[in-house]
Write a protein that holds these residues in place. Structure first.
Motif, PDB file in Angstrom:
ATOM      1  N   PRO A 175       4.761 -14.742  20.119  1.00 20.13           N
ATOM      2  CA  PRO A 175       3.315 -14.486  20.270  1.00 20.13           C
ATOM      3  C   PRO A 175       2.528 -15.755  20.575  1.00 20.13           C
ATOM      4  N   VAL A 176       2.887 -16.854  19.931  1.00 18.49           N
ATOM      5  CA  VAL A 176       2.177 -18.110  20.142  1.00 18.49           C
ATOM      6  C   VAL A 176       2.450 -18.662  21.532  1.00 18.49           C
ATOM      7  N   ILE A 177       3.707 -18.595  21.954  1.00 24.40           N
ATOM      8  CA  ILE A 177       4.073 -19.065  23.295  1.00 24.40           C
ATOM      9  C   ILE A 177       3.308 -18.273  24.345  1.00 24.40           C
ATOM     10  N   ALA A 178       3.202 -16.962  24.143  1.00 22.67           N
ATOM     11  CA  ALA A 178       2.483 -16.119  25.095  1.00 22.67           C
ATOM     12  C   ALA A 178       1.007 -16.500  25.156  1.00 22.67           C
ATOM     13  N   ILE A 179       0.382 -16.693  24.003  1.00 20.20           N
ATOM     14  CA  ILE A 179      -1.040 -17.019  23.964  1.00 20.20           C
ATOM     15  C   ILE A 179      -1.313 -18.374  24.604  1.00 20.20           C
ATOM     16  N   PHE A 180      -0.555 -19.391  24.225  1.00 20.49           N
ATOM     17  CA  PHE A 180      -0.785 -20.717  24.785  1.00 20.49           C
ATOM     18  C   PHE A 180      -0.428 -20.765  26.275  1.00 20.49           C
TER      19      PHE A 180
ATOM     20  N   CYS B 270      -1.993 -17.476  12.136  1.00 20.60           N
ATOM     21  CA  CYS B 270      -2.677 -17.912  13.345  1.00 20.60           C
ATOM     22  C   CYS B 270      -2.761 -16.841  14.422  1.00 20.60           C
ATOM     23  N   VAL B 271      -1.801 -15.914  14.457  1.00 25.96           N
ATOM     24  CA  VAL B 271      -1.862 -14.843  15.458  1.00 25.96           C
ATOM     25  C   VAL B 271      -2.080 -13.477  14.798  1.00 25.96           C
TER      26      VAL B 271
ATOM     27  N   SER C  21       1.961 -11.287  11.663  1.00 26.29           N
ATOM     28  CA  SER C  21       2.846 -12.134  12.451  1.00 26.29           C
ATOM     29  C   SER C  21       4.039 -12.620  11.639  1.00 26.29           C
ATOM     30  N   ASN C  22       5.087 -13.009  12.372  1.00 28.21           N
ATOM     31  CA  ASN C  22       6.274 -13.606  11.752  1.00 28.21           C
ATOM     32  C   ASN C  22       6.455 -15.035  12.239  1.00 28.21           C
ATOM     33  N   VAL C  23       5.329 -15.686  12.591  1.00 24.09           N
ATOM     34  CA  VAL C  23       5.371 -17.080  13.027  1.00 24.09           C
ATOM     35  C   VAL C  23       5.393 -17.968  11.788  1.00 24.09           C
ATOM     36  N   PRO C  24       6.355 -18.882  11.666  1.00 22.50           N
ATOM     37  CA  PRO C  24       6.404 -19.757  10.487  1.00 22.50           C
ATOM     38  C   PRO C  24       5.183 -20.676  10.434  1.00 22.50           C
TER      39      PRO C  24
END
Length: 237
Positions: A82-87, A204-205, A209-212
């Motif tokens: 998700p973070v890679i997609a947003i950035f 953050c997302v 989310s499962n972002v560490p």
């Protein structure tokens, strides 16, 4: 299941997966609830579709993916997608905006535009489930722990600051807001991860989310801090 008001999406996915691997598919539609219930009872299964290869039952769509070596990721597995997609999308949008405006894509304006867009998109992710976000946020944010409503305010503040910065509007609002929430957030993340050594999920997302928690969230907050400082310097000049 192929009924007037419902066509099973997993049935369509299973058929496509089989055909993409070179199989000729003999498709048997279940057109009524009674047919579906009878099928599940006969084969002692709880879901449809069910795939059979050479008279052997493989199972449902997830089982079929596993059969072809494509198992679905566990819902609890951590992921930076998700973070890679947003950035990534934020950066491409910044490049497009600079190209449209006739400005140089290798400029400070590209960087500030990228950060402002990223703030907007990250804010929207949080706004989808403010309750869920605030709950996860309370695990590590120092201000939210002292004043719980801050967890509800944060998504709106981040989004507002991003929108204003994108248009160069009300810098005396966007600058202090971004600097404040970015500074508090950066210290909260740094303390939780690098001092207390806690393993947490990042809000953050959004709340699901499962972002560490760690570098990504720290980067988000540092970017907001820098944008806040840059905006305030612009006012002073």
């Amino acid at each position: 299941m192929v009924m007037p008001e419902h066509i099973c999406p997993y049935g369509l996915k299973s058929k496509w997966l089989l055909e993409s691997h070179g199989f000729d598919v003999e498709d048997h539609h279940l057109t009524t609830r009674a047919e579906t219930d009878a099928f599940m009872e006969r084969h002692e299964v709880k879901t449809t579709p069910q795939t059979f290869i050479a008279q052997e039952r493989i199972g449902g769509y997830d089982d079929l993916r596993a059969y072809f070596g494509q198992p679905l990721a566990d819902a609890d597995d951590t992921s930076y997608r998700p973070v890679i997609a947003i950035f990534g999308v934020s950066f491409l949008m910044a490049l497009s905006i600079m190209a449209l405006s006739g400005g140089s894509i290798l400029s400070l304006a590209t960087v500030t535009t990228f950060i402002a867009i990223a703030m907007c998109l990250l804010g929207v992710q949080k706004l989808q489930d403010v309750e869920g976000f605030s709950t996860m946020f309370l695990n590590y944010d120092l201000l939210a722990r002292r004043w719980v409503p801050y967890g509800y305010v944060y998504p709106y503040a981040e989004t507002l600051a991003g929108v204003l910065m994108l248009g160069g509007l009300l810098p005396w609002v966007s600058g202090p807001v971004a600097l404040f929430i970015g500074s508090v957030g950066a210290w909260s993340v740094f303390r939780a991860v690098y001092i207390e050594k806690r393993e947490l999920k990042c809000a953050c997302v959004g709340g699901g989310s499962n972002v560490p928690l760690g570098f990504v969230s720290l980067t988000e907050n540092v970017m907001m801090m820098l944008m806040g400082i840059y905006t305030l310097i612009g006012i002073a000049l």
